[in-house]
Design a protein around this motif. Structure first.
Motif: not given
Length: 98
Positions: A12-18
């Protein structure tokens, strides 16, 4: 009554960053749409940017590469401690044999 701290999955964190990096959304937009605090999102961005530049970063690693690096660093520390213990033990037993 105290508010419990929320925990977010790394994916989820990576998706938000993306969403912010690739789609050009602002931290405010993502914060409101996903009901996540802006401070947390800024922290994830800072962590991601540090990892991409080869630095260690803060907190738990986000990328798979950084997770593997941290795991290997831990194994390296453990092996160094084991070698030190074995050296000391062999020196002790060598003295005892004389």
């Amino acid at each position: 009554m105290t508010k419990q701290r929320r925990h977010f999955d790394i994916s989820l964190k990576l998706e938000v960053v993306r969403m912010i990096k690739e789609q050009g959304l602002s931290t405010t937009q993502v914060s409101h749409s996903m009901d996540i605090g802006e401070t947390a999102i800024r922290r994830w961005l800072k962590q991601y940017e540090a990892e991409q530049s080869g630095q260690r970063g803060i907190g738990n690693p986000l990328t798979v590469e950084q997770q593997r690096i941290r795991q290997l660093e831990q194994e390296n520390r453990q092996l160094r401690m084991d070698v030190t213990i074995l050296k000391n033990a062999s020196a002790f037993f060598a003295r005892e044999m004389k």
